[in-house]
Scaffold this motif. Structure first.
Motif, PDB file in Angstrom:
ATOM      1  N   VAL A 177       0.978  -1.272  -0.018  1.00 33.12           N
ATOM      2  CA  VAL A 177       0.027  -0.093  -0.135  1.00 33.12           C
ATOM      3  C   VAL A 177       1.008   1.394   0.045  1.00 33.12           C
ATOM      4  O   VAL A 177       1.847   1.360   0.910  1.00 33.12           O
ATOM      5  CB  VAL A 177      -1.045  -0.014   1.195  1.00 33.12           C
ATOM      6  CG1 VAL A 177      -1.796   1.269   1.338  1.00 33.12           C
ATOM      7  CG2 VAL A 177      -1.868  -1.225   1.092  1.00 33.12           C
ATOM      8  N   LEU A 178       0.828   2.166  -1.098  1.00 30.36           N
ATOM      9  CA  LEU A 178       1.487   3.248  -1.127  1.00 30.36           C
ATOM     10  C   LEU A 178       1.091   4.195  -0.457  1.00 30.36           C
ATOM     11  O   LEU A 178       0.047   4.691  -0.480  1.00 30.36           O
ATOM     12  CB  LEU A 178       1.948   3.435  -2.604  1.00 30.36           C
ATOM     13  CG  LEU A 178       2.444   2.093  -3.445  1.00 30.36           C
ATOM     14  CD1 LEU A 178       2.477   2.672  -5.066  1.00 30.36           C
ATOM     15  CD2 LEU A 178       3.846   1.858  -2.910  1.00 30.36           C
ATOM     16  N   PRO A 179       1.968   5.185   0.066  1.00 29.53           N
ATOM     17  CA  PRO A 179       1.401   6.496   0.584  1.00 29.53           C
ATOM     18  C   PRO A 179       1.319   7.678  -0.135  1.00 29.53           C
ATOM     19  O   PRO A 179       0.430   8.503   0.132  1.00 29.53           O
ATOM     20  CB  PRO A 179       2.589   6.911   1.577  1.00 29.53           C
ATOM     21  CG  PRO A 179       3.918   6.418   0.732  1.00 29.53           C
ATOM     22  CD  PRO A 179       3.478   5.255   0.184  1.00 29.53           C
ATOM     23  N   GLU A 180       1.741   7.806  -1.522  1.00 28.43           N
ATOM     24  CA  GLU A 180       1.445   8.841  -2.311  1.00 28.43           C
ATOM     25  C   GLU A 180       0.954   8.148  -3.667  1.00 28.43           C
ATOM     26  O   GLU A 180       1.590   7.012  -4.124  1.00 28.43           O
ATOM     27  CB  GLU A 180       2.578   9.339  -2.689  1.00 28.43           C
ATOM     28  CG  GLU A 180       3.222  10.382  -1.371  1.00 28.43           C
ATOM     29  CD  GLU A 180       4.228  10.862  -1.751  1.00 28.43           C
ATOM     30  OE1 GLU A 180       4.622  11.207  -2.826  1.00 28.43           O
ATOM     31  OE2 GLU A 180       5.109  11.319  -0.631  1.00 28.43           O
ATOM     32  N   GLU A 181      -0.157   8.672  -4.674  1.00 29.40           N
ATOM     33  CA  GLU A 181      -0.413   8.235  -5.461  1.00 29.40           C
ATOM     34  C   GLU A 181       0.661   8.299  -6.778  1.00 29.40           C
ATOM     35  O   GLU A 181       0.667   7.258  -7.475  1.00 29.40           O
ATOM     36  CB  GLU A 181      -1.832   8.900  -6.104  1.00 29.40           C
ATOM     37  CG  GLU A 181      -2.254   8.444  -7.326  1.00 29.40           C
ATOM     38  CD  GLU A 181      -3.801   9.015  -7.734  1.00 29.40           C
ATOM     39  OE1 GLU A 181      -4.640   8.615  -8.587  1.00 29.40           O
ATOM     40  OE2 GLU A 181      -3.991  10.005  -7.068  1.00 29.40           O
ATOM     41  N   SER A 182       1.272   9.147  -6.892  1.00 26.80           N
ATOM     42  CA  SER A 182       2.360   9.128  -7.512  1.00 26.80           C
ATOM     43  C   SER A 182       3.498   8.072  -7.636  1.00 26.80           C
ATOM     44  O   SER A 182       4.162   7.845  -8.775  1.00 26.80           O
ATOM     45  CB  SER A 182       3.334  10.536  -7.549  1.00 26.80           C
ATOM     46  OG  SER A 182       4.031  10.561  -6.077  1.00 26.80           O
ATOM     47  N   LEU A 183       3.407   7.328  -6.614  1.00 27.27           N
ATOM     48  CA  LEU A 183       4.415   6.344  -6.438  1.00 27.27           C
ATOM     49  C   LEU A 183       3.753   5.060  -7.256  1.00 27.27           C
ATOM     50  O   LEU A 183       4.629   3.889  -7.287  1.00 27.27           O
ATOM     51  CB  LEU A 183       4.502   5.910  -4.969  1.00 27.27           C
ATOM     52  CG  LEU A 183       5.383   6.963  -4.163  1.00 27.27           C
ATOM     53  CD1 LEU A 183       5.470   6.260  -2.805  1.00 27.27           C
ATOM     54  CD2 LEU A 183       6.733   6.980  -4.975  1.00 27.27           C
TER      55      LEU A 183
ATOM     56  N   LYS B 204      13.242   5.694 -17.994  1.00 26.91           N
ATOM     57  CA  LYS B 204      12.606   5.713 -19.376  1.00 26.91           C
ATOM     58  C   LYS B 204      11.209   5.142 -19.035  1.00 26.91           C
ATOM     59  O   LYS B 204      10.117   6.076 -19.744  1.00 26.91           O
ATOM     60  CB  LYS B 204      13.291   4.931 -20.425  1.00 26.91           C
ATOM     61  CG  LYS B 204      14.340   5.681 -20.996  1.00 26.91           C
ATOM     62  CD  LYS B 204      14.230   6.617 -22.035  1.00 26.91           C
ATOM     63  CE  LYS B 204      15.446   7.052 -22.477  1.00 26.91           C
ATOM     64  NZ  LYS B 204      15.487   8.290 -23.709  1.00 26.91           N
ATOM     65  N   SER B 205      11.068   4.041 -18.437  1.00 23.05           N
ATOM     66  CA  SER B 205       9.695   3.671 -18.029  1.00 23.05           C
ATOM     67  C   SER B 205       8.822   4.539 -17.388  1.00 23.05           C
ATOM     68  O   SER B 205       7.727   4.751 -17.518  1.00 23.05           O
ATOM     69  CB  SER B 205       9.685   2.254 -17.647  1.00 23.05           C
ATOM     70  OG  SER B 205       8.507   1.908 -17.103  1.00 23.05           O
ATOM     71  N   LEU B 206       9.520   5.096 -16.515  1.00 24.82           N
ATOM     72  CA  LEU B 206       8.813   6.285 -15.435  1.00 24.82           C
ATOM     73  C   LEU B 206       8.232   7.283 -16.063  1.00 24.82           C
ATOM     74  O   LEU B 206       7.193   7.790 -16.028  1.00 24.82           O
ATOM     75  CB  LEU B 206       9.716   6.667 -14.212  1.00 24.82           C
ATOM     76  CG  LEU B 206       8.931   7.568 -13.040  1.00 24.82           C
ATOM     77  CD1 LEU B 206       7.946   7.036 -12.611  1.00 24.82           C
ATOM     78  CD2 LEU B 206      10.154   7.826 -12.151  1.00 24.82           C
ATOM     79  N   LYS B 207       9.289   7.685 -17.018  1.00 22.80           N
ATOM     80  CA  LYS B 207       8.662   8.999 -17.796  1.00 22.80           C
ATOM     81  C   LYS B 207       7.430   8.755 -18.672  1.00 22.80           C
ATOM     82  O   LYS B 207       6.569   9.393 -18.883  1.00 22.80           O
ATOM     83  CB  LYS B 207       9.828   9.340 -18.792  1.00 22.80           C
ATOM     84  CG  LYS B 207       9.513  10.600 -19.498  1.00 22.80           C
ATOM     85  CD  LYS B 207      10.727  10.985 -20.161  1.00 22.80           C
ATOM     86  CE  LYS B 207      10.516  12.235 -21.169  1.00 22.80           C
ATOM     87  NZ  LYS B 207       9.538  12.207 -22.594  1.00 22.80           N
TER      88      LYS B 207
END
Length: 294
Positions: free
Chosen positions: A177-183, A277-280
């Motif tokens: 469970v992540l603390p931020e949606e951006s993650l 690259k994947s993250l972008k």
């Protein structure tokens, strides 16, 4: 922790079938008491799903009363997984919105998406105010019950995210469970893409073995089992991965020389570049005006 009393899968594709099959083949205590429904767009697909899951309720109607009737009981924990293609998610949300509106408080199901590019804010704009929403990012190995999945809940779903996690753990031993949606974008670049990274490494090792005279089948068996064994060993211990790697590298030995070559070739920088690259690309993948940008 509460257990699911009802699970609904809108869209009976690969992800839905992976989770349903995982639940039915598991030893979980809540399996037999849980009512599972799954919807399909085509009649022929519906018939195939009925044959595969005779215990489930299968229909082509996302609003069928049999799916939603039990949701009026506050004691029933209902989770609705939207397993369609991203471009179909807005339509599904808008279709079920009026039904969700009639279900208040604890009776309202938790809605879970399983795709990138559609934010909690967008989902909230399509669903009734206060609907608990969880975004999930599973990866390909859920199809063999060895997946890794990241979750992010809306504020309304914080108290329910562990319920969603308990369902997905049947096909995904690692659920975070992540603390931020951006993650979630980071998770997509790491665990989401990781199977492709590992497959590429397996390909490369098999190819290297072939250049030295080993047949493809033997090389593949040895490499794949080494990959599986290494993963299981790292999962079963708290020792740092770096320590495990060094334990394979006998000082002055052949593996140490091989690792030194990878370091000299800047493998960590290559991997970092691939992830970047994947993250972008994941950050640029946004649902806009009925299209999935990628």
């Amino acid at each position: 922790m509460s257990v699911p009393g009802r699970l609904t899968f809108i869209g009976g594709g690969h992800l839905a079938k992976a989770v349903i099959s995982g639940i039915y083949s598991s030893n979980t205590s809540w399996k037999d008491a849980c009512a599972i429904s799954v919807t399909a767009r085509r009649t022929e697909h519906m018939e195939q799903l009925k044959k595969s899951y005779p215990k489930a309720f299968v229909t082509t109607d996302n609003l069928h009363q049999a799916i939603w009737a039990a949701g009026s009981e506050p004691s029933t924990a209902h989770v609705v997984f939207i397993c369609t293609r991203p471009k179909e998610v807005p339509q599904v949300c808008q279709e079920i919105a009026s039904t969700l509106e009639t279900l208040k408080g604890p009776a309202r199901p938790t809605v879970v998406t399983m795709c990138p590019g559609i934010s909690v804010a967008q989902l909230q704009s399509w669903l009734p105010t206060g609907t608990p929403i969880v975004r999930s990012m599973p990866n390909l190995p859920v199809t063999c019950r060895e997946g890794a999945t990241a979750l992010f809940p809306s504020k309304e779903a914080v108290s329910r995210v562990e319920l969603v996690a308990s369902v997905l753990k049947e096909v995904s031993p690692a659920v975070s469970v992540l603390p931020e949606e951006s993650l979630l974008d980071v998770a997509a670049s790491i665990s989401g893409s990781a199977p492709a990274y590992f497959y590429y490494l397996i390909e490369s090792l098999v190819s290297a073995a072939e250049t030295h005279g080993m047949c493809t089948e033997t090389a593949r068996n040895l490499v794949v089992q080494s990959c599986l064994g290494s993963g299981m060993l790292s999962r079963g211990t708290d020792r740092p991965i770096q320590v495990l790697r060094k334990e394979v590298c006998v000082p002055g030995g052949s593996t140490e020389k091989a690792i030194a070559h990878l370091m000299e070739s800047r493998l960590p920088e290559i991997v970092q570049g691939a992830v970047d690259k994947s993250l972008k690309a994941n950050r640029e993948m946004r649902y806009v005006e009925g299209k999935q940008n990628s």
